[in-house]
Design an enzyme around this catalytic site. Structure first.
Site, mmCIF file in Angstrom:
data_model
loop_
_atom_site.group_PDB
_atom_site.id
_atom_site.type_symbol
_atom_site.label_atom_id
_atom_site.label_comp_id
_atom_site.label_asym_id
_atom_site.label_seq_id
_atom_site.Cartn_x
_atom_site.Cartn_y
_atom_site.Cartn_z
ATOM 1 N N HIS A 295 -11.614 0.267 134.347
ATOM 2 C CA HIS A 295 -12.701 0.285 135.586
ATOM 3 C C HIS A 295 -13.847 -0.353 135.147
ATOM 4 O O HIS A 295 -14.574 -0.900 135.959
ATOM 5 C CB HIS A 295 -12.691 1.864 135.744
ATOM 6 C CG HIS A 295 -11.727 1.989 136.860
ATOM 7 N ND1 HIS A 295 -11.438 3.344 137.170
ATOM 8 C CD2 HIS A 295 -11.161 1.156 138.039
ATOM 9 C CE1 HIS A 295 -10.523 3.462 137.927
ATOM 10 N NE2 HIS A 295 -10.216 2.218 138.456
ATOM 11 N N GLU B 45 5.408 -17.016 141.952
ATOM 12 C CA GLU B 45 4.865 -16.235 141.041
ATOM 13 C C GLU B 45 5.918 -15.875 139.898
ATOM 14 O O GLU B 45 5.893 -15.343 138.815
ATOM 15 C CB GLU B 45 4.682 -14.884 141.490
ATOM 16 C CG GLU B 45 3.492 -14.870 142.455
ATOM 17 C CD GLU B 45 3.059 -13.339 143.037
ATOM 18 O OE1 GLU B 45 2.112 -12.929 142.467
ATOM 19 O OE2 GLU B 45 3.693 -12.966 143.964
ATOM 20 N N ASP C 195 0.763 -13.342 137.954
ATOM 21 C CA ASP C 195 1.953 -13.137 137.637
ATOM 22 C C ASP C 195 2.911 -14.406 136.975
ATOM 23 O O ASP C 195 3.521 -13.849 136.177
ATOM 24 C CB ASP C 195 2.819 -12.471 139.030
ATOM 25 C CG ASP C 195 2.447 -11.120 139.285
ATOM 26 O OD1 ASP C 195 2.670 -10.161 138.152
ATOM 27 O OD2 ASP C 195 2.040 -10.853 140.204
ATOM 28 N N CYS D 35 -3.637 -19.282 144.280
ATOM 29 C CA CYS D 35 -4.208 -18.331 144.881
ATOM 30 C C CYS D 35 -4.517 -17.193 143.374
ATOM 31 O O CYS D 35 -5.244 -16.169 143.623
ATOM 32 C CB CYS D 35 -3.548 -17.692 145.984
ATOM 33 S SG CYS D 35 -2.230 -16.844 145.694
HETATM 34 C C1 PEP Z 1 -1.042 -13.535 141.332
HETATM 35 O O1 PEP Z 1 -0.212 -12.945 140.923
HETATM 36 O O2 PEP Z 1 -1.497 -14.398 140.830
HETATM 37 C C2 PEP Z 1 -1.659 -12.881 142.612
HETATM 38 C C3 PEP Z 1 -2.575 -13.864 143.225
HETATM 39 O O3 PEP Z 1 -1.199 -11.908 143.140
HETATM 40 P P1 PEP Z 1 -1.727 -10.555 142.414
HETATM 41 O O4 PEP Z 1 -2.897 -10.719 141.321
HETATM 42 O O5 PEP Z 1 -2.174 -9.657 143.525
HETATM 43 O O6 PEP Z 1 -0.571 -10.086 141.728
HETATM 44 MG MG MG Z 2 0.954 -11.515 141.930
#
Ligand code: PEP
Ligand code: MG
Length: 565
Positions: free
Chosen positions: A183, A425, A449, A496
């Site tokens: 955190h 992912e 991921d 992303c």
């Molecule tokens: C990722 O896995 O890169 C992603 C954008 O999703 P999250 O971080 O929400 O798992």
């Molecule tokens: Mg992800």
């Protein structure tokens, strides 16, 4: 020996300052009580006092602070903790002893689980233990008066210690222990304070007032630097600040490479506030709305109306710009009480993402209907929202989601096309991108991921944090394959995950064929500035070389030697 300590990045940035050690002095507690009734009353009064203090500030601050306060309140009201403390008090112990033992028992139990999300909660519990003990002792909060330019050093920093600090005077912090996903790390990033964790015990032997250079991105803390090192750091810091200011000034201009390729720079969002930050920082839309915020920490899932109004509010905040809504990505370690997912030995490989949606299709349908109900501002053509599915491993899953989407469209009488894309992912999705792209309208790489699955390294394990680098050539080859597969069907590929926010990666991603980057809002101006300085042909050459490197360090060195940053 060379005056440099190595640590793990917890919040990015560079800071020059002076060491201030925060001793987490143990609060003395007497063991024996003065009668059960007296001790219990004292404990309840102390709990009330801490609760009142947390509640009084509950509405203040950003999302990170609110989440931490909510976690503290939940522990404060935990019936098991209280029952444990009360039973010790009934056995003759003092209120302080009872509370401390109850909390420590809980901490041990959480640590024994070995689950990273649980381990994060340990911070919160220890923090709360201190707050309650201080209240019992009638002490006020530690009002540490810090000189400007302080770099805090601690064994572990507690969230409440950082929340109480003035961001104007704290230049950075570094801890001997701690993990990058704690955190306090999230809080530091939100406050814009560079931070390193896991530096080891040597960090605690640094004397107060020692000059320090904290290079969070480089993972190093330089102790008592000599004049040339200090000067170099000052020049670097000034350079960074100037670059940042220049990028911010041009934040609203498009990102076009020197040879004319337009790259869309979007921002990731999880709330209206994030959407406003995206717009302020010149993002051209949101490439990932994480909808989990609506679904966690509650007893029942949000209904269609609640979802529709939340998505609408975020779409409105984006002023009609594109919004890519990701369907629910819970399961595994992001537990929701109303989803009775059986205990799993490997939650990251279990029922999560689209697997949950297809396991409970009525939840998916409700969410898709809510997204379809979002209306764009008057006068704009086409829908504002696109839909994106997380954790896809095969085309069948996309087909199943599309079937539910078609049903939802029919029910609502929606006849316009609505784009449905996938997140890449899993290695399975990356290597079969050519098959998936035949039916997906777009592909967006979730590098957080993807990296964890390609490298078989838990993205939340602090021991592995230094080695989990999405610039690993294995991950880059997966992205390359994704782009090739997408190109066969004329689909666009975005990124992303966290790699989109890493300007060292920008040229390689462009070179591989990525045309959309969804970053954290704060960094969007710098990513745009980076794109404007690049030449696509040179990026393609660089990408070919990057794929042939043998380690992420070698990839970073290649970028550095080719582009100088
Ligand atoms: C990722 O896995 O890169 C992603 C954008 O999703 P999250 O971080 O929400 O798992
Ligand atoms: Mg992800």
């Amino acid at each position: 020996a060379d005056g440099v300590l190595k640590g793990v990045l917890a919040a990015p940035g560079l800071a020059i300052g002076k060491a201030v050690r925060l001793a987490s002095s143990d609060i003395a507690v007497r063991e024996q009580g003065e009668g059960a009734a007296h001790e219990e009353t004292a404990l309840l009064a102390a709990l009330d006092k801490v609760r009142a203090k947390i509640e009084a500030s509950a509405s203040k601050g950003d999302k990170a602070r609110k989440a931490i306060r909510a976690a503290h309140l939940a522990f404060l009201d935990d019936p098991e903790l209280l029952a444990q403390a009360k039973s010790l008090i009934a056995a003759g112990k003092s209120a302080g002893f009872g509370w401390r033992s109850a909390v420590r028992g809980y901490v041990e139990a959480l640590r024994a689980l070995g689950d990273r999300r649980m381990a994060e909660r340990v911070d919160d519990l220890i923090d709360l233990e201190r707050q309650v003990l201080r209240a019992l002792a009638g002490e006020d909060d530690e009002a540490t008066i810090l000189p400007p330019g302080s770099i805090l050093l601690a064994d572990e920093l507690l969230p409440s210690q950082l929340m109480g600090a003035d961001p104007g005077v704290v230049a950075g912090f570094a801890t001997a222990r701690g993990g990058p996903t704690s955190h306090v790390a999230i809080l530091a990033a939100a406050m814009g304070i560079p931070a390193l964790v896991a530096l080891g015990g040597a960090a605690l032997s640094i004397a107060d007032g020692t000059a320090l250079i904290l290079d969070a991105d480089g993972g190093s803390l330089r102790v008592a630097p000599d004049a040339p090192a200090l000067e170099a750091a000052q020049t670097a810091l000034a350079g960074r600040q100037a670059r940042k200011a220049a990028a911010k000034a041009a934040a609203h201009d498009p990102a076009i490479t020197r040879d004319g390729t337009r790259i869309e720079v979007f921002a990731n969002t999880g709330s209206v506030k994030d959407a406003l930050a995206a717009i302020e920082n010149g993002a051209e839309g949101s490439g990932l709305l994480r909808t989990e915020f609506l679904f966690l920490d509650r007893q029942t899932p949000p209904d269609e109306d609640e979802q529709a109004s939340q998505y609408q509010a975020i779409a409105d905040a984006l002023q009609g710009k594109p919004l890519i809504v990701r369907t629910l990505d819970v399961g595994g370690d992001k537990a929701a009480p109303y989803l009775p997912i059986p205990a799993e030995e490997n939650p990251a490989l279990g029922l999560r993402g689209v697997r949950v949606s297809l396991w409970r299709p009525h939840l998916l349908k409700t969410q898709l209907r809510a997204i379809l109900r979002v209306v764009p501002p008057q006068g704009s053509k086409g829908g504002q929202c696109k839909i994106m599915v997380p954790m896809i491993a095969s085309l069948d899953e996309l087909r199943a989601v599309r079937a539910v989407l078609e049903e939802a469209k029919r029910e609502l009488g929606v006849t316009d096309p609505v784009e449905l894309g996938v997140m890449i992912e899993t290695p399975a999705a990356a290597v079969t991108a050519d098959l998936i792209a035949a039916e997906a309208d777009f592909l967006s790489v979730g590098t957080n991921d993807l990296t964890q699955y390609v490298l078989a390294m838990d993205r939340g394990n602090p021991e592995l944090a230094a080695r989990i680098d999405a610039l690993h050539p294995a991950v880059l080859r997966m992205i390359a394959q994704t782009c090739q597969g997408a190109a066969k069907h004329g689909r666009w590929v975005g990124v992303c995950g966290g790699l989109a926010s890493d300007v060292a990666a920008t040229p390689i991603l462009l070179g591989l064929g990525v045309t959309e980057l969804s970053t954290t809002a704060a960094i969007a101006p710098e990513v745009k500035a980076r794109v404007r300085a690049l030449d696509l042909l040179a990026c393609q050459e660089l990408a070919v070389k990057a794929l042939a490197q043998t380690s992420p360090e070698a990839v970073r060195a290649l970028v550095q030697s080719t582009l100088g940053a």
